[in-house]
Design a protein around this motif. Structure first.
Motif, PDB file in Angstrom:
ATOM      1  N   PHE A   1       4.889 -12.980  -4.732  1.00  0.00           N
ATOM      2  CA  PHE A   1       4.218 -13.129  -3.453  1.00  0.00           C
ATOM      3  C   PHE A   1       4.270 -14.582  -2.988  1.00  0.00           C
ATOM      4  CE2 PHE A   1       2.718  -9.346  -5.443  1.00  0.00           C
ATOM      5  CZ  PHE A   1       2.541  -8.436  -4.407  1.00  0.00           C
ATOM      6  N   PRO A   2       4.051 -14.835  -1.689  1.00  0.00           N
ATOM      7  CA  PRO A   2       4.148 -16.206  -1.174  1.00  0.00           C
ATOM      8  C   PRO A   2       3.215 -17.197  -1.867  1.00  0.00           C
ATOM      9  CG  PRO A   2       4.201 -14.650   0.644  1.00  0.00           C
ATOM     10  CD  PRO A   2       3.887 -13.854  -0.588  1.00  0.00           C
ATOM     11  N   ASP A   3       2.028 -16.745  -2.333  1.00  0.00           N
ATOM     12  CA  ASP A   3       1.110 -17.664  -3.015  1.00  0.00           C
ATOM     13  C   ASP A   3       1.410 -17.758  -4.507  1.00  0.00           C
ATOM     14  OD1 ASP A   3       0.260 -15.218  -3.946  1.00  0.00           O
ATOM     15  OD2 ASP A   3      -1.845 -15.480  -3.402  1.00  0.00           O
TER      16      ASP A   3
ATOM     17  N   ARG B   1      -1.650  -2.640  -6.335  1.00  0.00           N
ATOM     18  CA  ARG B   1      -0.425  -2.572  -5.542  1.00  0.00           C
ATOM     19  C   ARG B   1       0.646  -1.831  -6.335  1.00  0.00           C
ATOM     20  NH1 ARG B   1       1.648  -5.752  -1.203  1.00  0.00           N
ATOM     21  NH2 ARG B   1       3.919  -5.709  -1.127  1.00  0.00           N
TER      22      ARG B   1
ATOM     23  N   ARG C   1      10.589 -20.779   4.630  1.00  0.00           N
ATOM     24  CA  ARG C   1      11.680 -19.979   4.086  1.00  0.00           C
ATOM     25  C   ARG C   1      12.457 -20.728   3.004  1.00  0.00           C
ATOM     26  NH1 ARG C   1      12.077 -14.956   3.651  1.00  0.00           N
ATOM     27  NH2 ARG C   1      11.472 -14.710   5.834  1.00  0.00           N
TER      28      ARG C   1
ATOM     29  N   HIS D   1       7.625  -6.333   2.821  1.00  0.00           N
ATOM     30  CA  HIS D   1       7.062  -6.944   4.022  1.00  0.00           C
ATOM     31  C   HIS D   1       6.327  -8.248   3.734  1.00  0.00           C
ATOM     32  CE1 HIS D   1       3.416  -4.950   2.574  1.00  0.00           C
ATOM     33  NE2 HIS D   1       2.731  -5.688   3.401  1.00  0.00           N
ATOM     34  N   ASP D   2       5.784  -8.399   2.517  1.00  0.00           N
ATOM     35  CA  ASP D   2       5.053  -9.633   2.201  1.00  0.00           C
ATOM     36  C   ASP D   2       5.378 -10.139   0.802  1.00  0.00           C
ATOM     37  OD1 ASP D   2       3.834  -7.659   0.732  1.00  0.00           O
ATOM     38  OD2 ASP D   2       1.772  -8.289   1.159  1.00  0.00           O
ATOM     39  N   SER D   3       6.537  -9.770   0.274  1.00  0.00           N
ATOM     40  CA  SER D   3       6.882 -10.194  -1.086  1.00  0.00           C
ATOM     41  C   SER D   3       8.379 -10.051  -1.300  1.00  0.00           C
ATOM     42  CB  SER D   3       6.132  -9.337  -2.120  1.00  0.00           C
ATOM     43  OG  SER D   3       6.582  -7.983  -2.048  1.00  0.00           O
TER      44      SER D   3
ATOM     45  N   HIS E   1      13.720  -7.325  -0.354  1.00  0.00           N
ATOM     46  CA  HIS E   1      12.656  -7.904   0.469  1.00  0.00           C
ATOM     47  C   HIS E   1      11.650  -6.823   0.850  1.00  0.00           C
ATOM     48  CE1 HIS E   1      14.408 -11.945   1.353  1.00  0.00           C
ATOM     49  NE2 HIS E   1      15.483 -11.323   0.909  1.00  0.00           N
TER      50      HIS E   1
ATOM     51  N   GLN F   1      10.524 -20.536  -0.251  1.00  0.00           N
ATOM     52  CA  GLN F   1      10.596 -19.198  -0.825  1.00  0.00           C
ATOM     53  C   GLN F   1      11.979 -18.926  -1.413  1.00  0.00           C
ATOM     54  OE1 GLN F   1       8.522 -15.941   1.345  1.00  0.00           O
ATOM     55  NE2 GLN F   1       8.126 -17.479   2.908  1.00  0.00           N
TER      56      GLN F   1
ATOM     57  N   LEU G   1       1.219 -20.674   3.977  1.00  0.00           N
ATOM     58  CA  LEU G   1       2.338 -19.936   3.424  1.00  0.00           C
ATOM     59  C   LEU G   1       3.568 -20.835   3.387  1.00  0.00           C
ATOM     60  CD1 LEU G   1       1.982 -16.445   5.137  1.00  0.00           C
ATOM     61  CD2 LEU G   1       1.317 -17.116   2.822  1.00  0.00           C
TER      62      LEU G   1
ATOM     63  N   GLU H   1       7.478  -8.492  -8.817  1.00  0.00           N
ATOM     64  CA  GLU H   1       7.178  -8.713  -7.405  1.00  0.00           C
ATOM     65  C   GLU H   1       6.529 -10.089  -7.277  1.00  0.00           C
ATOM     66  OE1 GLU H   1       5.309  -6.207  -3.640  1.00  0.00           O
ATOM     67  OE2 GLU H   1       4.758  -5.669  -5.687  1.00  0.00           O
TER      68      GLU H   1
END
Length: 417
Positions: free
Chosen positions: A252-254, A174, A202, A229-231, A227, A205, A199, A250
């Motif tokens: 990520f949600p996980d 990535r 909000r 799109h996925d991180s 922000h 996160q 996931l 960066e």
């Protein structure tokens, strides 16, 4: 979040780190099953079964083993605190009897009324690289017990491991965007065992983002959040056209993480002086169009940003052993490294300068749960592997290589931001 038999005041699943002795009362509402098993004592027969139970959970969907709970009525029957830590005892049992090492955590939770006794809670995560073999047998969950896997289940387990390796490989390619192509050192941390989790919402996160921003501040770094799109991308500077590109993390949600550090490329008089010295030392063409990177200044960037990650995982109480890691070079082909340190000067005279001898490339993936990274720190790992990426082998039998690594790691303290 994956299954937990323990709930907080709002009904949310509790992680193992938050479980208390009082929470054991909640187990009265559960029977043993696919994700939960009880043992009343930590006896010899239980120790013999532990590798089989833990491997079966890891080969299935994960699960919890609680020692100090009666099978019949789920009443609490505290077990004694031992002179050795339960996590060490159970960890050693698994190291001797299970291959590969399964992902699990162990806590001894003392009784507030008597700290010399309590319960042992083992949380086993669904394994990323099955099958996990216990004493030569692949065990899986069968209702409330475990048993040998059939042929079709074995095929599914091997397929799962193959898919996991593919996901890690895709993650480790990535790219964070920079306006101009600049030499980059990337470090990837892929969170193992998080694929089956929901996931986060909000609020979760946002809380993680706040912790990351505080970790930047603790390292003396600015933090600008962007922000994707996925991180979320945390930059150490606003990255507009014409500005010096700065480091980024960066998230990520996980809670997989990518660290990206632009190399400090010398320009103007600094570059001219470095090339002139390299010409005198080893015949490098002082008029060539090489990119010349300051080794100490780049290392300072690398280790300061990796220090942010060390702070973050401590605050989040996430073990580094839950990660797979790899580094990658971008736009670094043929880049020369320079340091005015006398050890580097001597090394360049006899061996030539350090430089990146490949085009863009990625290292092999290392798994931090391999038993060799018990005291892992991202800062140390990033610093040493930056030089490995630039042509200096780690663990080299050449004493001059090792002397140079030590010297370059020392010089980063006095480098620019």
């Amino acid at each position: 979040m994956v299954f937990s038999p323990f709930r907080g005041d709002q009904g949310d699943p509790k992680p193992l780190s938050a479980v208390t002795f009082a929470d054991m009362a909640q187990l009265a509402g559960y029977d043993e099953g696919y994700l939960l098993e009880f043992k009343q004592e930590f006896s010899g027969s239980v120790k013999a079964k532990l590798p089989k139970i833990i491997a079966s959970f890891a080969n299935s969907r994960g699960g919890w083993l609680v020692i100090g709970i009666a099978d019949a009525d789920r009443s609490v029957r505290p077990v004694p605190r031992l002179s050795a830590d339960y996590s060490q005892i159970i960890g050693e049992l698994c190291r001797r009897h299970i291959s590969p090492a399964p992902p699990f955590d162990v806590r001894f939770i003392p009784d507030p009324a008597d700290s010399e006794q309590g319960v042992v809670v083992v949380q086993v995560e669904e394994g990323t690289f099955p099958p996990y073999v216990a004493d030569g047998i692949v065990e899986v969950r069968e209702g409330s017990t475990s048993g040998p896997a059939t042929g079709s289940v074995l095929v599914e387990l091997y397929d799962k491991a193959t898919r996991s390796r593919q996901r890690i490989s895709e993650f480790c390619r990535r790219t964070v965007y920079y306006i101009d192509p600049v030499p980059l050192f990337d470090l990837y941390f892929y969170r193992l065992g998080a694929g089956g989790q929901e996931l986060p919402d909000r609020a979760v996160q946002n809380a993680r983002a706040q912790i990351m921003a505080e970790c930047f501040a603790a390292q003396g770094l600015d933090c600008h959040v962007q922000h994707a799109h996925d991180s979320l991308i945390f930059r150490a500077s606003i990255a507009f056209d014409g500005m010096v590109p700065h480091s980024a993390i960066e998230l990520f949600p996980d809670e997989s993480i990518k660290l990206t550090v632009p190399a400090v490329v010398l320009a103007g008089q600094e570059r001219a002086v470095a090339l002139e010295r390299l010409h005198d030392l080893c015949g490098i063409d002082a008029g060539a169009s090489f990119n010349v990177v300051s080794a100490p200044d780049t290392l300072r960037r690398v280790t300061r940003l990796a220090g942010v990650l060390d702070r973050y995982v401590r605050r989040r109480d996430v073990p580094w052993q839950r990660y797979a890691t790899a580094y990658e070079l971008e736009n670094m082909a043929g880049v020369l490294l320079w340091s005015a340190d006398e050890v580097y000067v001597r090394y360049a005279r006899s061996h030539g300068p350090l430089f990146c001898g490949t085009t863009d490339c990625r290292s092999r993936v290392r798994y931090l749960d391999d038993g060799e990274h018990g005291s892992f720190r991202a800062r140390q790992f990033a610093g040493s592997h930056f030089f490995e990426a630039c042509g200096l082998p780690l663990g080299s039998p050449d004493p001059e290589d090792n002397e140079l690594v030590d010297a370059l790691l020392r010089t980063e303290r006095g480098a620019r931001r």
